[in-house]
Design an enzyme around this catalytic site. Structure first.
Site, PDB file in Angstrom:
ATOM      1  N   TYR A  46      45.706  48.951  42.297  1.00  0.00           N
ATOM      2  CA  TYR A  46      45.674  50.286  41.712  1.00  0.00           C
ATOM      3  C   TYR A  46      46.682  50.348  40.576  1.00  0.00           C
ATOM      4  CZ  TYR A  46      46.172  55.395  41.314  1.00  0.00           C
ATOM      5  OH  TYR A  46      46.232  56.687  40.852  1.00  0.00           O
ATOM      6  N   ASP A  65      52.249  44.982  36.916  1.00  0.00           N
ATOM      7  CA  ASP A  65      52.426  46.386  37.268  1.00  0.00           C
ATOM      8  C   ASP A  65      53.423  46.428  38.428  1.00  0.00           C
ATOM      9  OD1 ASP A  65      52.378  48.985  38.076  1.00  0.00           O
ATOM     10  OD2 ASP A  65      50.189  49.138  38.247  1.00  0.00           O
ATOM     11  N   LYS A  86      57.864  55.163  39.968  1.00  0.00           N
ATOM     12  CA  LYS A  86      58.436  55.403  41.292  1.00  0.00           C
ATOM     13  C   LYS A  86      59.963  55.303  41.341  1.00  0.00           C
ATOM     14  CE  LYS A  86      54.053  55.072  43.522  1.00  0.00           C
ATOM     15  NZ  LYS A  86      52.926  54.249  43.103  1.00  0.00           N
TER      16      LYS A  86
END
Ligand SMILES: *Cc1c(COP(=O)(O)O)cnc(C)c1O
Length: 423
Positions: A144, A239, A267
């Site tokens: 994702y 990522d 995050k």
């Protein structure tokens, strides 16, 4: 345990917010119960509006690596608020956060701050395309990278077929240039490069996949991606929105010793506030406006409050690397307990403080094995844990995060609850 206040809020929220939530997984659809609404949190604990307390292993999906409401971070944020919430002009804090990130992840020679992981990956891909002059990208099934159009693809049937979007509202034309390979299967990547080598701008990968549950890269898989992208003149994008500052301050690239061309972060680097970042080699990042022709902007990018939370959080992590050994040790205790209690019925994947329990007897190493797990068994386990005061992700395909705030007592209590689970 009572959940009546949460249930009331959920019913009311459904009237004015799609599904009652601002991000789909929060609706608890996969675990067949209404979500708990949170009132406040502190340290390792999160408290719902009915007054129930939980030991939190979601940690806001990763950012709260120090635990909730860490005093030094909160104090700095409060002080920053006094000076205004946003200016839309450069500040010394943006430089400080960028330098801090670069000092930990040297491959990010030049980096740009944005406000989410989605923005970071979307922009990194734009830069990769601008730099190489090529349009196609390769992503992996089950990885994702946020919700931008071209990345909302996971289920390419057969490695060489063109991808269909995962979401309505995404024109097939937008995903025409997204090729899908299988995580941990080098031949699936080779086939795509053989067919489209000169058209592929970049390979984007979660160096540890953590959005199909946690799936570790096989030995040599990341090095293979490094080599094949170099061979074909494509860029490698890690990522690290989850792995960055989670596996260590150097992220997965330091952990595995493989250096990508571009890295995306999110995050943890916002310490609980909305921050993302993308960056890499100077010659590549020189493509970004106003230096180069690739446009990317943001009204709240580098926001002073968010950068303050990020600076404090990353400074603490950098000054106290022992945190990483400690959280990994705590996660290992929980992982071992799950395995001892449930044996061959589950597969537990763990790296550092990041882990998943899959309800399958098979080893989980890719999308097919991850999705072979029994999601109804996960739902039952989730419900039991919640009702015993342990807050887990409401989906089989999300990670469990351990923070520095989890105490030995929290871990012991968690293990006691796990040992009481009867399937
Ligand atoms: C969470 C996540 C994103 C998206 O970040 P948002 O801040 O939710 O937009 C991108 N990539 C990975 C690996 C993620 O885990």
């Amino acid at each position: 345990m009572q959940f009546t206040e949460s249930e009331k809020l959920f019913e009311a929220s459904k009237q004015c917010i799609p599904g009652g939530v601002n991000s789909p997984v929060r609706a608890y659809q996969a675990v067949h119960r209404p979500p708990v609404f949170i009132d406040h949190a502190g340290g390792s604990h999160i408290y719902d509006v009915d007054g129930n307390a939980y030991i939190d292993y979601v940690c806001s999906w990763g950012p709260c690596i120090l635990g909730h409401a860490y005093p030094r971070v909160i104090k700095a944020v409060q002080a920053a608020c006094e000076n205004g919430l946003t200016y839309g002009a450069p500040t010394a804090k943006e430089l400080k956060l960028a330098e801090l990130i670069r000092s930990c992840i040297p491959s990010m020679e030049v980096l740009r701050l944005v406000s989410s992981g989605t923005e970071a990956t979307m922009s990194a891909i734009r830069v990769a395309r601008g730099f190489t002059g090529r349009d196609m990208i390769i992503k992996f099934c089950g990885c994702y990278h946020g919700h931008s159009d071209g990345l909302l693809v996971k289920a390419g049937s057969g490695a060489l077929t063109q991808s269909v979007p995962d979401s309505r509202g995404v024109p097939a034309d937008y995903t025409r240039n997204t090729l899908v390979a299988e995580y941990n299967q080098p031949d699936s990547v080779e086939r795509l490069f053989e067919a489209h080598g000169k058209e592929i701008a970049a390979v984007i990968v979660e160096p540890v996949a953590a959005n199909m549950g946690v799936v570790l890269p096989d030995e040599g898989f990341l090095a293979f991606l490094r080599k094949i992208t170099e061979d074909y003149g494509a860029l490698l994008i890690f990522d690290e929105v989850i792995t960055g500052f989670r596996l260590g301050v150097g992220g997965a690239q330091e952990y595995f010793g493989v250096t990508p061309d571009l890295t995306t972060l999110g995050k943890i680097i916002g310490g609980g506030m909305p921050v993302g970042a993308y960056g890499g080699r100077k010659e590549i990042m020189d493509m970004v406006a106003p230096v180069g022709p690739v446009y990317q902007a943001g009204t709240l990018s580098g926001n002073p409050i968010a950068t303050t939370a990020g600076i404090e959080t990353l400074t603490i992590l950098k000054e106290s690397p022992e945190i990483y050994t400690q959280i990994a040790e705590k996660a290992k205790t929980v992982a071992d307990c799950i395995k001892e209690t449930m044996g061959d019925a589950v597969c537990v994947n763990r790296i550092g403080s990041l882990m998943s329990v899959f309800f399958t007897a098979d080893a989980v190493s890719d999308y097919a094995s991850a999705t072979s797990s029994d999601v109804e068994q996960y739902a039952a386990y989730f419900g039991y844990m919640l009702e015993h005061g342990i807050y887990l992700a409401p989906s089989q395909f999300e990670a469990m995060f351990v923070s520095a705030a989890h105490t030995a007592e929290d871990i012991a209590r968690t293990c006691e609850v796990i040992r009481g689970y009867r399937r």
